[in-house]
Design an enzyme around this catalytic site. Structure first.
Site, PDB file in Angstrom:
ATOM      1  NE  ARG B   9      40.275  45.429  15.316  1.00 29.73           N
ATOM      2  CZ  ARG B   9      40.110  46.745  15.263  1.00 29.73           C
ATOM      3  NH1 ARG B   9      40.476  47.422  14.180  1.00 29.73           N
ATOM      4  NH2 ARG B   9      39.623  47.404  16.297  1.00 29.73           N
ATOM      5  CG  HIS B 203      44.788  54.162  20.625  1.00 35.12           C
ATOM      6  ND1 HIS B 203      45.561  53.511  19.705  1.00 35.12           N
ATOM      7  CD2 HIS B 203      43.547  53.625  20.519  1.00 35.12           C
ATOM      8  CE1 HIS B 203      44.810  52.614  19.055  1.00 35.12           C
ATOM      9  NE2 HIS B 203      43.584  52.662  19.528  1.00 35.12           N
ATOM     10  CB  CYS B 234      43.275  53.860  13.313  1.00 29.80           C
ATOM     11  SG  CYS B 234      41.980  53.844  12.061  1.00 29.80           S
ATOM     12  CG  ASN B 243      45.299  49.509  21.054  1.00 30.86           C
ATOM     13  OD1 ASN B 243      45.760  49.316  19.942  1.00 30.86           O
ATOM     14  ND2 ASN B 243      44.002  49.627  21.273  1.00 30.86           N
TER      15      ASN B 243
END
Lengths: 294, 294
Positions: B9, B203, B234, B243
């Site tokens: 995701r 992140h 994002c 991340n």
């Protein structure tokens, strides 16, 4: 926290692009302008072994002389030491390696011989009035032998500490260390060399470099090596990659409320300039991500 | 330490390459094979806003069902929640943002409205028998508003904690946090939401992500998000990057003696495979640097 800027030596030595003496001097001048006061300027080693450092004397002849700036020259033996002194360095940095195989590959001598070299040079450095620091390389692991016993590192620190050196640097030459290891080694070395200033040298090869820097800070270390742009690596260690980037370290310190006296925005400009000189994007992330808050 | 694998995701949502449903399912299967047991499988958001997640139902229909594996679906509102339940997720993850501007951009509602949404969904989740976690986004800084007061984050945690949620995640959405901030926020949130499990989401945009992970661990956090390959970002935050990489985190944990139950070598193989799927080298470093000792 005192930061030693190592980009002119450890940063550049592994770069494929041969950087001009003029650009090396500019890098040093920019580092000083950003607030850095101890600079690993060059190494006095055989030019065939490390071609990037063949202009050591020319670099030292061209750097600005200031009472508040100390230039460090890396040396591996007597011949290098004599060259460094003649070139007018303020500090000499020797290396002992914590594993035999790497010692042979990096400096062509046994660990015991390198310890004897440090002993002899410690006397000479005192006579010459220059400070002497000793880096313990592969302190966190060796590319050829694997795990390095912590007792070996601590014992080397004890030996060189007894020679009256000014500073001992624990180096994670190939970027394998983790914070718990940093805490243990710093405590162990501090116990056997209580009068010697401790410094740490981290590479971010496996993304542990900045966590290790924080661990060193937490363990009471007050001197860290860093390289603007995060460039660096060792010609004699396979797959070695960059030092922790000075700008990324200063970002972390600034936002943690730890004073370093270094200006982050000037470092970022230098990292950008360095990308241009090297013809490739440097690994440091601040230049791309930007300062926060902006 | 429990690691939540978020590559399917948060990892993929910002990738330019549209990844096939089949590859997403393979990524999830590989993650499970490596030992990961909580997986952020997809998000149930508007396909026009996040095209990469348009196949949420198809992904959930294709993943293996195991009693020991929990699939998390991210939702921002009632419609997403209903879709997630219908698709058979094991856990729902909601988001509240700690800054108004980012709240409007990320989920098209005010912070107060998102808190009310969580309150309503907490009741529905209980009725549906699924766990509910809440991510507090921009907890360490906002790309539009800059500094986010820690009191704002703590107060949001207090509010959602009172709704009886199972877990609160502190998210450094744009990778600006530092370890001291992690320690303060974890302590602050722990004090106002004592019964709620704490999780952190970092992140590595400015090279502080792994140091922050260590700080979270030191502060008693037992759940961390990570993304194999270190992919991520994002779509609604400028210059957001990956991340922390699951493989780099597991390397750090392994060598620190912290059990995660995850197999590093399988993660590295997945990171390599993911580079192939995305057509670009992933930011995680272990795949390039290699495991130490080899």
């Amino acid at each position: 926290m005192e930061i030693i800027e190592v980009s002119p030596r450890d940063g550049l030595q592994n770069e494929a692009v041969l950087v001009s003496t003029e650009d090396k001097i500019t890098l040093i001048e920019r580092s000083i302008a950003a607030g850095l006061r101890r600079i690993e300027a060059t190494s006095f080693v055989h030019p065939k072994r490390v071609p990037q450092m063949a202009d050591a004397e020319a670099v030292m002849a061209g750097v600005p002389r200031r009472a508040d700036v100390s230039y460090i020259g890396l040396v591996l033996n007597r011949r290098g030491f004599d060259r460094a002194i003649a070139a007018g360095v303020d500090e000499v940095n020797c290396v002992v390696v914590a594993s035999e195989t790497f010692s042979q590959r990096n400096q062509g001598m046994s660990v015991a011989d390198s310890v004897r070299t440090v002993r002899d040079l410690a006397d000479d450095a005192r006579a010459a009035g220059v400070a002497l620091s000793v880096t313990i390389a592969t302190a966190f692991g060796c590319p050829f032998e694997g795990e390095v016993p912590e007792a070996t590192v601590v014992d080397l620190a004890r030996q060189v500490g007894e020679f009256g050196v000014d500073e001992i640097a624990l180096a994670d030459t190939i970027g394998v260390g983790v914070p718990t290891q940093v805490a243990r080694l710093v405590a162990g070395v501090g116990a056997v060399a209580p009068g010697v200033r401790l410094r740490c040298h981290f590479h971010n090869t496996r993304n542990t470099g900045y966590a290790n820097a924080v661990a060193a800070l937490d363990a009471g270390v007050t001197v860290l090596d860093a390289s603007t742009g995060g460039i660096g690596g060792c010609p004699f260690a396979p797959a070695a990659t960059g030092n922790i980037a000075t700008e990324d370290l200063v970002y972390l310190l600034d936002r943690s409320g730890v004073e370093s006296g270094v200006d982050l925005r000037q470092l970022i400009e230098t990292a950008d300039w360095l990308s241009g000189v090297l013809g490739s994007t440097v690994p440091g992330q601040l230049a791309r991500a930007g300062v926060f808050p902006g």
